[in-house]
Design a protein around this motif. Sequence first.
Motif, mmCIF file in Angstrom:
data_model
loop_
_atom_site.group_PDB
_atom_site.id
_atom_site.type_symbol
_atom_site.label_atom_id
_atom_site.label_comp_id
_atom_site.label_asym_id
_atom_site.label_seq_id
_atom_site.Cartn_x
_atom_site.Cartn_y
_atom_site.Cartn_z
ATOM 1 N N GLN A 114 -11.126 14.899 -18.127
ATOM 2 C CA GLN A 114 -10.066 14.842 -19.152
ATOM 3 C C GLN A 114 -9.094 13.893 -18.580
ATOM 4 O OE1 GLN A 114 -7.684 18.198 -20.584
ATOM 5 N NE2 GLN A 114 -8.889 19.578 -19.338
ATOM 6 N N MET A 176 5.934 16.326 -22.847
ATOM 7 C CA MET A 176 6.729 16.286 -24.186
ATOM 8 C C MET A 176 6.541 14.898 -24.888
ATOM 9 S SD MET A 176 10.324 17.539 -22.549
ATOM 10 C CE MET A 176 10.562 19.321 -21.851
ATOM 11 N N PRO A 179 1.213 15.697 -26.933
ATOM 12 C CA PRO A 179 0.986 16.792 -26.780
ATOM 13 C C PRO A 179 -0.567 16.774 -25.930
ATOM 14 C CG PRO A 179 1.247 16.476 -28.967
ATOM 15 C CD PRO A 179 1.751 15.358 -28.195
ATOM 16 N N ARG A 180 -1.262 15.751 -26.162
ATOM 17 C CA ARG A 180 -2.794 15.668 -25.533
ATOM 18 C C ARG A 180 -2.522 16.010 -24.133
ATOM 19 N NH1 ARG A 180 -4.486 10.325 -28.320
ATOM 20 N NH2 ARG A 180 -2.364 10.075 -27.749
ATOM 21 N N ILE A 182 -0.682 18.185 -22.324
ATOM 22 C CA ILE A 182 -0.127 19.245 -22.059
ATOM 23 C C ILE A 182 -1.404 20.082 -21.142
ATOM 24 C CG2 ILE A 182 0.302 21.645 -23.005
ATOM 25 C CD1 ILE A 182 1.916 20.272 -25.059
ATOM 26 N N GLY A 183 -2.729 20.112 -21.718
ATOM 27 C CA GLY A 183 -3.685 20.581 -20.998
ATOM 28 C C GLY A 183 -3.653 20.327 -19.534
ATOM 29 N N TYR A 235 14.981 19.359 -22.773
ATOM 30 C CA TYR A 235 13.727 18.874 -23.844
ATOM 31 C C TYR A 235 14.423 17.905 -24.774
ATOM 32 C CZ TYR A 235 15.442 22.900 -26.382
ATOM 33 O OH TYR A 235 16.322 23.812 -27.063
ATOM 34 N N LEU B 172 0.105 27.752 -24.132
ATOM 35 C CA LEU B 172 -0.184 26.312 -24.394
ATOM 36 C C LEU B 172 -0.312 26.044 -26.009
ATOM 37 C CD1 LEU B 172 -3.197 25.258 -21.867
ATOM 38 C CD2 LEU B 172 -0.855 24.995 -21.653
ATOM 39 N N MET B 175 2.991 25.320 -26.685
ATOM 40 C CA MET B 175 3.596 23.936 -26.244
ATOM 41 C C MET B 175 2.842 22.745 -27.222
ATOM 42 S SD MET B 175 2.885 25.049 -22.477
ATOM 43 C CE MET B 175 3.668 23.965 -21.475
ATOM 44 N N MET B 176 1.745 22.913 -27.540
ATOM 45 C CA MET B 176 1.283 21.759 -28.337
ATOM 46 C C MET B 176 1.758 21.536 -29.718
ATOM 47 S SD MET B 176 -2.612 22.268 -26.884
ATOM 48 C CE MET B 176 -2.972 21.962 -25.185
ATOM 49 N N PRO B 179 6.852 20.109 -29.060
ATOM 50 C CA PRO B 179 7.106 19.940 -27.530
ATOM 51 C C PRO B 179 8.817 20.653 -27.298
ATOM 52 C CG PRO B 179 7.472 17.875 -29.140
ATOM 53 C CD PRO B 179 6.705 19.153 -29.900
ATOM 54 N N ARG B 180 9.393 21.007 -28.379
ATOM 55 C CA ARG B 180 10.740 21.550 -27.759
ATOM 56 C C ARG B 180 10.238 23.000 -27.209
ATOM 57 N NH1 ARG B 180 13.275 21.440 -33.451
ATOM 58 N NH2 ARG B 180 11.191 21.886 -34.143
ATOM 59 N N ILE B 182 8.127 23.260 -25.006
ATOM 60 C CA ILE B 182 7.229 23.011 -23.743
ATOM 61 C C ILE B 182 8.242 23.476 -22.239
ATOM 62 C CG2 ILE B 182 6.799 21.123 -21.801
ATOM 63 C CD1 ILE B 182 5.630 19.618 -24.412
ATOM 64 N N VAL B 233 -8.950 22.698 -20.428
ATOM 65 C CA VAL B 233 -8.101 23.269 -21.580
ATOM 66 C C VAL B 233 -8.218 22.704 -22.674
ATOM 67 C CG1 VAL B 233 -5.648 23.751 -22.267
ATOM 68 C CG2 VAL B 233 -6.295 24.205 -19.879
ATOM 69 N N TYR B 235 -7.233 20.680 -26.122
ATOM 70 C CA TYR B 235 -5.934 20.266 -26.734
ATOM 71 C C TYR B 235 -6.327 19.658 -28.190
ATOM 72 C CZ TYR B 235 -7.750 16.175 -24.657
ATOM 73 O OH TYR B 235 -8.336 14.723 -24.177
ATOM 74 N N PRO B 238 -6.008 14.253 -31.509
ATOM 75 C CA PRO B 238 -4.807 13.382 -31.375
ATOM 76 C C PRO B 238 -4.347 13.209 -32.740
ATOM 77 C CG PRO B 238 -6.800 12.005 -30.526
ATOM 78 C CD PRO B 238 -7.303 13.694 -30.767
ATOM 79 N N GLU B 241 -1.720 7.850 -35.156
ATOM 80 C CA GLU B 241 -0.544 6.881 -34.853
ATOM 81 C C GLU B 241 0.370 6.453 -35.655
ATOM 82 O OE1 GLU B 241 -0.534 5.991 -31.485
ATOM 83 O OE2 GLU B 241 -1.982 7.225 -31.142
#
Lengths: 241, 241
Positions: A114, A176, A179-180, A182-183, A235, B172, B175-176, B179-180, B182, B233, B235, B238, B241
């Motif tokens: 990762q 935050m 999210p990638r 987070i793991g 946050y 998890l 969270m993903m 982000p609020r 987290i 874990v 995720y 992505p 962008e």
Amino acid sequence: MSEHIVSSFDTELRQLRNMIAEMGGYAEKSVVDSVDALIKRDITLAQRVIALDGAIDALQRNVEERAILVIAKRQPMALDLREIVSAIRVSNDLERIGDLGKNIAKRVVALNGQMQPGKIFGGFDHMAEMVLEQLKQVLDAFAKRDVEEALAVWRSDGAIDAMYTSLFRELLTYMMEDPRNIGFCTHLLFCAKNIERIGDHATNIAETVHYLVTGQSPSGERPKNDTTSTTAVEYPAPAAE
Amino acid sequence: MSEHIVSSFDTELRQLRNMIAEMGGYAEKSVVDSVDALIKRDITLAQRVIALDGAIDALQRNVEERAILVIAKRQPMALDLREIVSAIRVSNDLERIGDLGKNIAKRVVALNGQMQPGKIFGGFDHMAEMVLEQLKQVLDAFAKRDVEEALAVWRSDGAIDAMYTSLFRELLTYMMEDPRNIGFCTHLLFCAKNIERIGDHATNIAETVHYLVTGQSPSGERPKNDTTSTTAVEYPAPAAE
């Protein structure tokens, strides 16, 4: 008591001390290698840490069994009794340090492959160095029955907790931001917590040294600067829908 | 050994057993109330859990001191010695359960005022109920010296670990998703881990009951289904962008 018996008793106490010294060496190795494996993402090293834990567990049971047999056989009083009780307590803390090192190592294995931002590991390195220094110092204090050295360790646990709090917040920020993250950041959060708890066990050992020498626990509140479980985490403002 | 001495010894053993029973009651209360405080976000109840921990710690030191004095005074052999060693071990596990309950309670205080999705607490409730059942059952097995009942607890630790792994993944995901989530989900991750570790201590107590009755640890590998520290874990892909 005949000289022969006194001398056997001394031998038994020395054996207990030697076993604690051996456990201490393994516990230090578990901390050094698990953090090293984390920073270098070295899975082979992590697997060696995991394998080491069995030896620490076996030593702990051995210390406990021998200590209790010595108490039953010799009926020691005062300082001698405290010496044996201290061996049991310290071996418990060292065994738990081994467990925490093993848990870090298991997470290194899990983190394999990762992506990880290199800069975050600076914080781990620094914190682990400090915890390791505490551990070495408190084991030295135990070997030398040095209360002042033990109290120095006891007082500086707050600094480790403060570093943990800072690392904890840094990791949350990464999570935050993207999210990638987070793991693996979740694994790192638990690793950071484990290192902080290793510091707590060093503090426990410092308290045991104080008890061993003086017969009492250190007075005053234990220094605590880990506020991560007692403060709300901020946050970022909600993103626009 | 005169009857008088035997009878004093029995009284001492009974006192140790009563202290363990009292500690067990407090430890159960700490688990029930901390999880209840978490689910209902009840800060007053959480503060009561935090205050309770001091009483558990004091009892643990008391059990340890008395147990060692009894060993030194009575030089017990075989089953009697195992009974005293078991009291020390169980009191250690109960003390650590109290610490874990206190840590959950401290996080409830920290979570105050942060938004929380209600549905996640279903998982906590279910897992905590199961852990509490294990704890009650193993304390009952200890009081009755019932190896079969202890082994039933020992074998079912895997089910708690599996629930923890599932809750961990669910947290998890929250969270993903946003982000609020987290900040408070991180606290919940640690709470879930604490509950899982309470289950581990129930398993330790089961091993102690086995040792107490048979003189040996249970044979075979300890059942383990917590894979959160050993599996990577996943995720989400992505975001563009």
